[in-house]
Design a protein around this motif. Structure first.
Motif, PDB file in Angstrom:
ATOM      1  N   ALA A 239      67.352  75.362 -26.800  1.00  0.00           N
ATOM      2  CA  ALA A 239      67.896  76.126 -25.671  1.00  0.00           C
ATOM      3  C   ALA A 239      69.383  76.366 -25.890  1.00  0.00           C
ATOM      4  N   HIS A 240      70.050  75.377 -26.483  1.00  0.00           N
ATOM      5  CA  HIS A 240      71.494  75.514 -26.729  1.00  0.00           C
ATOM      6  C   HIS A 240      71.740  76.605 -27.773  1.00  0.00           C
ATOM      7  N   ARG A 241      70.927  76.599 -28.817  1.00  0.00           N
ATOM      8  CA  ARG A 241      71.043  77.613 -29.869  1.00  0.00           C
ATOM      9  C   ARG A 241      70.827  79.000 -29.269  1.00  0.00           C
ATOM     10  N   ARG A 242      69.794  79.038 -28.362  1.00  0.00           N
ATOM     11  CA  ARG A 242      69.527  80.361 -27.787  1.00  0.00           C
ATOM     12  C   ARG A 242      70.666  80.780 -26.869  1.00  0.00           C
ATOM     13  N   ALA A 243      71.298  79.773 -26.214  1.00  0.00           N
ATOM     14  CA  ALA A 243      72.403  80.119 -25.315  1.00  0.00           C
ATOM     15  C   ALA A 243      73.610  80.601 -26.118  1.00  0.00           C
ATOM     16  N   GLU A 244      73.866  79.910 -27.219  1.00  0.00           N
ATOM     17  CA  GLU A 244      74.988  80.326 -28.031  1.00  0.00           C
ATOM     18  C   GLU A 244      74.718  81.703 -28.622  1.00  0.00           C
ATOM     19  N   ALA A 245      73.435  81.904 -29.006  1.00  0.00           N
ATOM     20  CA  ALA A 245      73.098  83.210 -29.528  1.00  0.00           C
ATOM     21  C   ALA A 245      73.265  84.275 -28.483  1.00  0.00           C
ATOM     22  N   SER A 246      72.877  83.927 -27.282  1.00  0.00           N
ATOM     23  CA  SER A 246      72.993  84.871 -26.188  1.00  0.00           C
ATOM     24  C   SER A 246      74.444  85.111 -25.861  1.00  0.00           C
ATOM     25  N   LEU A 247      75.281  84.022 -26.054  1.00  0.00           N
ATOM     26  CA  LEU A 247      76.689  84.156 -25.760  1.00  0.00           C
ATOM     27  C   LEU A 247      77.341  85.067 -26.783  1.00  0.00           C
ATOM     28  N   GLU A 248      76.918  84.891 -28.003  1.00  0.00           N
ATOM     29  CA  GLU A 248      77.472  85.717 -29.041  1.00  0.00           C
ATOM     30  C   GLU A 248      77.034  87.156 -28.847  1.00  0.00           C
ATOM     31  N   ALA A 249      75.777  87.287 -28.324  1.00  0.00           N
ATOM     32  CA  ALA A 249      75.271  88.624 -28.127  1.00  0.00           C
ATOM     33  C   ALA A 249      75.964  89.324 -26.975  1.00  0.00           C
ATOM     34  N   LEU A 250      76.458  88.544 -26.026  1.00  0.00           N
ATOM     35  CA  LEU A 250      77.042  89.097 -24.841  1.00  0.00           C
ATOM     36  C   LEU A 250      78.574  89.107 -24.949  1.00  0.00           C
ATOM     37  N   GLN A 260      78.172  84.030 -17.252  1.00  0.00           N
ATOM     38  CA  GLN A 260      76.852  83.415 -16.990  1.00  0.00           C
ATOM     39  C   GLN A 260      76.272  82.871 -18.263  1.00  0.00           C
ATOM     40  N   ALA A 261      76.483  83.603 -19.390  1.00  0.00           N
ATOM     41  CA  ALA A 261      75.913  83.120 -20.638  1.00  0.00           C
ATOM     42  C   ALA A 261      76.655  81.903 -21.103  1.00  0.00           C
ATOM     43  N   LYS A 262      77.985  81.915 -20.847  1.00  0.00           N
ATOM     44  CA  LYS A 262      78.787  80.760 -21.213  1.00  0.00           C
ATOM     45  C   LYS A 262      78.378  79.545 -20.438  1.00  0.00           C
ATOM     46  N   GLN A 263      78.136  79.749 -19.157  1.00  0.00           N
ATOM     47  CA  GLN A 263      77.692  78.631 -18.298  1.00  0.00           C
ATOM     48  C   GLN A 263      76.354  78.132 -18.763  1.00  0.00           C
ATOM     49  N   ALA A 264      75.484  79.019 -19.123  1.00  0.00           N
ATOM     50  CA  ALA A 264      74.161  78.605 -19.582  1.00  0.00           C
ATOM     51  C   ALA A 264      74.281  77.850 -20.874  1.00  0.00           C
ATOM     52  N   ALA A 265      75.281  78.310 -21.769  1.00  0.00           N
ATOM     53  CA  ALA A 265      75.445  77.619 -23.030  1.00  0.00           C
ATOM     54  C   ALA A 265      76.002  76.243 -22.808  1.00  0.00           C
TER      55      ALA A 265
END
Length: 900
Positions: A239-250, A260-265
């Motif tokens: 989940a952390h990897r996906r959050a970081e990926a999502s953070l990088e994507a956003l 929000q993505a940062k908070q999720a990460a």
């Protein structure tokens, strides 16, 4: 008394004859005597000579008559003496034959007892010999029993030693068994302890095993938790990897999405760290649990080792227990053998003791039999000695009774011969007296040819008239009317007058004229009663003091009774006179006279009622004493019955007594003693005499009961009369009170009527009873006919049934108030009492036994016929009862005493 009167009459006749011989000229009349005085001297001389010759013949006849009378008197006296001698001898003979019979009976009984005692002696001797033989036999058995007892005692001693040895062996076996059982107990206890230890180890092993299993389970749970945490951690990394990926994507996205993505990460990174920590912790926990599980597994293995060791110990202890049990079984087997040996020894000892006991009992029983046989022998010896003494005693008793019997038989025979001689003397004296009396009668007949009667006899019709209408009979004929007036019309008339006075009108009944008539009748009857009592009193007072017999007793009674009667009748006569005067005053209208007469009548009524009441009270007291005396001396050992005619019983008793006299005389005259037939015949005669004597005493008891019944009736009638006079006295007092004006009620007539009713009822009862008895004497003339010989009779014959009178004749007889019953129950009872009390010189009392005669004379004493009242001493009284010429006087006298 009759003899004295007859003697006085004979003397009067003799004196009259002598006086006639001297004073009268003979059978010529007075005119003839006067005519003879004018005869010539020759004729006068011839007449004087014939007169002297006639006087001489009369004197001779008178002397012959007097001599014959004196001879008859002496012979009668001799007959009386002989009769007394005969009676005494007969009584003596009866007593002695009774003594002889009793002695004979006692002697026979004693002889029987002596024979039985001799039999007892023989039986005792036989029993003694048998007891002595038994004593010897049992003594031998005692010796044999002693030998057997000694042998049994030795056997007991031997068997006792054997039993002791067997007992010792049994004790040793019992100790071995106890040791084996103790070893079993010890091994068992050790086995139990090992078992307990094994159980404890097994329980600990189980506990440790459970703890190991729990640790293994915890380890498995921890490993599962590590695995879960690891998986969660991996998931968080992803989940952390996906959050970081999502953070990088956003990164070129807007700031908000980046944020929000940062908070999720960051949240995913925090989760990764958290789960990483959890994984680390879980792993550490797994490592700890592994070490704990390994440690617990080691303990389980150690406990399992201990379990194996404990199991081995238990098995070892079980082997030891089995070995100990085997030792116990062996010890028990040995003990049983020893017990059997001891039991056998005990039985042998007990058998020996039982044999010893039997031998001892046999010996003791034999010794007891010896003692019993010795005691029996001694007892039989004593019984033999006692029986021999009884034989001697009974033989002596029998001998004494035989002597008594012999003496009594001789005395009875002597008495019988005296009785026979006395009977002959009595018969000869009576025959001589009869001849002398006949000669006296013939001489009296000769004198009667020359007897000159002083006064001519009254014609028969005149005699009958004077007898029928004398004062006594007039009084009896007037008494019914007097009673009707006094008890009926006079009281009712007084009540009628009282009722009419209250209603202020003239009485319809009880008028003055009627009152005068009734009172006049009462006055006349009372005057007759006063005259009769006066004549009786004068006659009693004139009775000489030396008078004896019933006349003396009657004179004494008349002095008391007639004097009281004179006073009572005088008072009654005064009252009746006042009644007449009162009636006349009433009829004339004189009020004062009526009141005075009424008061006088009340006073006199009270006076004579008190007098009569006092007489009745005294009579009740004396009658009660007389009744008590009769009851006290009444015969209670026989029935009061009259089964047969008394004279028949007496005649039969005389005949049987004569037979008994002849038998007693014949028996005593035999030197060899009486035969069995004579004894049996004598006993039969005595038995019949005893039965007849009982029958006589039954007659006497019946007479006693009749006398008691008469006294009871008299007490009742006197009591009723006393009550009536008490009421009448009260009535007289009330009359006086009423006339004085103190009492204004009809109480006086009512009380007077009550007294009149009581006394009238008593008078009616007496009159009715007298009338019934007179009627019965006609209807049943043989009901109370005489059952004994009358005076002058020498034999008795039962009369046949007399013809019954008709009803009208009986009714006519019932109203004859002046006629007395000549032969009723009272006269019959008096005749029977006299027959039993009369002396042996009197024909009717000839056969009465002396003891029964004494009892009958005791009844005469109770009836107040005693010597004192008859002015006699005891000898004169007995002589009067032994005088045949006084029989009628005595019978009438007893009849009067039964009624008084």
């Amino acid at each position: 008394m009759a003899a004295l009167q007859a003697k006085a009459g004979n003397r009067a006749v003799t004196t009259a004859i002598q006086r006639a011989t001297v004073t009268s000229p003979g059978p010529e009349t007075t005119d003839e005597v006067r005519a003879s005085s004018s005869r010539t001297p020759e004729a006068a001389a011839s007449s004087a000579s014939g007169q002297a010759q006639g006087e001489q013949q009369q004197d001779d006849a008178a002397r012959r008559k007097q001599a014959a009378e004196d001879e008859a008197k002496d012979l009668k006296k001799q007959a009386g003496t002989a009769a007394l001698t005969r009676a005494d001898a007969e009584a003596q003979m009866w007593r002695k034959t009774g003594v002889a019979a009793a002695a004979r009976k006692e002697a026979t009984a004693a002889e029987g007892e002596a024979a039985r005692s001799r039999d007892k002696t023989d039986a005792a001797e036989r029993e003694r010999a048998e007891a002595e033989g038994r004593e010897r036999d049992w003594a031998e058995q005692v010796e044999e029993a002693e030998k057997a007892r000694s042998a049994a005692a030795t056997a007991v001693s031997d068997r006792t030693g054997d039993e002791t040895a067997a007992g010792t062996r049994e004790a040793e076996a019992r100790e071995g068994l106890a040791d084996a059982e103790a070893e079993v107990q010890r091994c068992t206890e050790e086995a139990d302890t090992a078992a307990k230890e094994l159980a404890a180890v097994e329980a600990e092993v189980e506990r440790r095993r459970k703890k190991a299993e729990a640790a293994a389970k915890e380890l498995a749970d921890a490993e599962a938790e590590v695995e879960r945490c690891t998986k969660e951690s991996d998931d968080a990394v992803d989940a952390h990897r996906r959050a970081e990926a999502s953070l990088e994507a956003l990164a070129s996205a807007e700031d908000e999405a980046q944020q929000q993505a940062k908070q999720a990460a960051e949240a995913a990174h925090a989760a990764v760290e958290t789960w990483a920590t959890a994984v680390t912790t879980a792993k550490e926990q797994v490592v700890a649990l592994q070490r704990k599980a390994e440690k617990r597994q080691g303990k389980v293995e150690a406990e399992e080792e201990r379990q194996r060791e404990a199991q081995a110990a238990v098995e070892e202890r079980d082997d030891a227990v089995r070995s100990a049990v085997t030792g116990v079984e062996e010890a028990q087997s040995v003990l049983q053998d020893r017990e059997r040996e001891f039991a056998a020894a005990t039985r042998a000892r007990e058998d020996a003791e039982a044999t010893l006991t039997t031998r001892e009992e046999t010996k003791a029983a034999a010794e007891q039999q010896v003692s019993r046989a010795a005691a029996d022998r001694e007892r039989q010896e004593n019984a033999k000695a006692a029986a021999q003494q009884e034989v001697a005693r009974f033989e002596a008793t029998a001998s004494a009774h035989r002597r008594v019997e012999k003496d009594a038989r001789e005395a009875a025979g002597a008495a019988a011969r005296v009785r026979q001689q006395a009977g002959q003397d009595e018969a000869a004296a009576r025959e001589g007296a009869t001849e002398a009396t006949k000669r006296a009668g013939e001489a009296a007949g000769q004198t009667e040819q020359t007897e000159q009667t002083a006064e001519p006899e009254k014609p028969g019709r005149l005699k009958r008239f004077s007898k029928a209408f004398g004062f006594t009979n007039l009084k009896k004929m007037g008494d019914p009317g007097d009673t009707v007036i006094l008890r009926g019309t006079a009281p009712s008339g007084a009540a009628a007058r009282a009722a009419a006075s209250d209603a202020h009108r003239a009485p319809a009944f009880g008028t003055p004229s009627q009152q005068v008539f009734e009172s006049s009748h009462n006055f006349g009857i009372t005057a007759l009663g006063l005259g009769n009592d006066s004549r009786g009193l004068v006659s009693a007072l004139k009775t000489p003091k030396d008078t004896q017999g019933s006349a003396a007793h009657q004179a004494d009674k008349d002095k008391k009774g007639k004097s009281a009667g004179v006073l009572t009748n005088a008072t009654m006569l005064a009252g009746d006179g006042m009644k007449v005067g009162g009636g006349a005053a009433t009829k004339s209208g004189i009020v004062e006279g009526v009141t005075a007469a009424g008061e006088g009548v009340g006073v006199t009524t009270g006076l004579f009622s008190v007098g009569i009441g006092a007489r009745e009270g005294r009579a009740i007291h004396l009658t009660s004493q007389k009744r008590d005396a009769l009851k006290k001396h009444a015969l209670k050992d026989v029935e009061a019955v009259r089964t047969r005619t008394l004279q028949v019983v007496l005649d039969r008793l005389g005949a049987v007594n004569a037979e008994l006299v002849d038998k007693a005389a014949a028996e005593s005259g035999s030197e060899a003693g009486p035969t069995a037939e004579q004894i049996e015949s004598l006993d039969r005669s005595r038995a019949e005499v005893a039965s007849l004597r009982t029958e006589l005493r039954e007659h006497l008891a019946s007479a006693q009961q009749y006398a008691i019944h008469k006294q009871d009736n008299k007490i009742i009638k006197r009591a009723v009369s006393l009550g009536g006079n008490v009421v009448r006295t009260a009535g007289g007092i009330l009359v006086v009170i009423t006339l004085a004006g103190t009492l204004a009620t009809p109480a006086a007539p009512a009380v007077g009527a009550t007294g009149a009713a009581v006394l009238g009822s008593l008078a009616a009862y007496k009159g009715g009873k007298g009338g019934y008895k007179r009627a019965e004497s006609v209807r049943h003339p043989d009901k109370w006919r005489r059952t004994t010989m009358a005076q002058g009779d020498t034999e008795f014959t039962e009369a046949g049934e007399e013809q019954k009178g008709s009803g009208w004749r009986a009714a006519l007889e019932a109203v004859k108030v002046t006629k007395s019953i000549e032969q009723g129950e009272r006269q019959l009872r008096a005749q029977e009492i006299y027959a039993l009390a009369a002396g042996p010189a009197v024909p009717v009392g000839r056969n009465v036994p002396e003891d029964i005669r004494a009892e009958a004379r005791g009844l005469l004493l109770d009836l107040k016929c005693d010597p004192a009242r008859r002015n006699e001493n005891a000898k004169e009284w007995n002589d009067s009862l032994n005088d045949p010429e006084q029989q009628e006087d005595w019978e009438k006298y007893i009849a009067k005493q039964l009624a008084s």
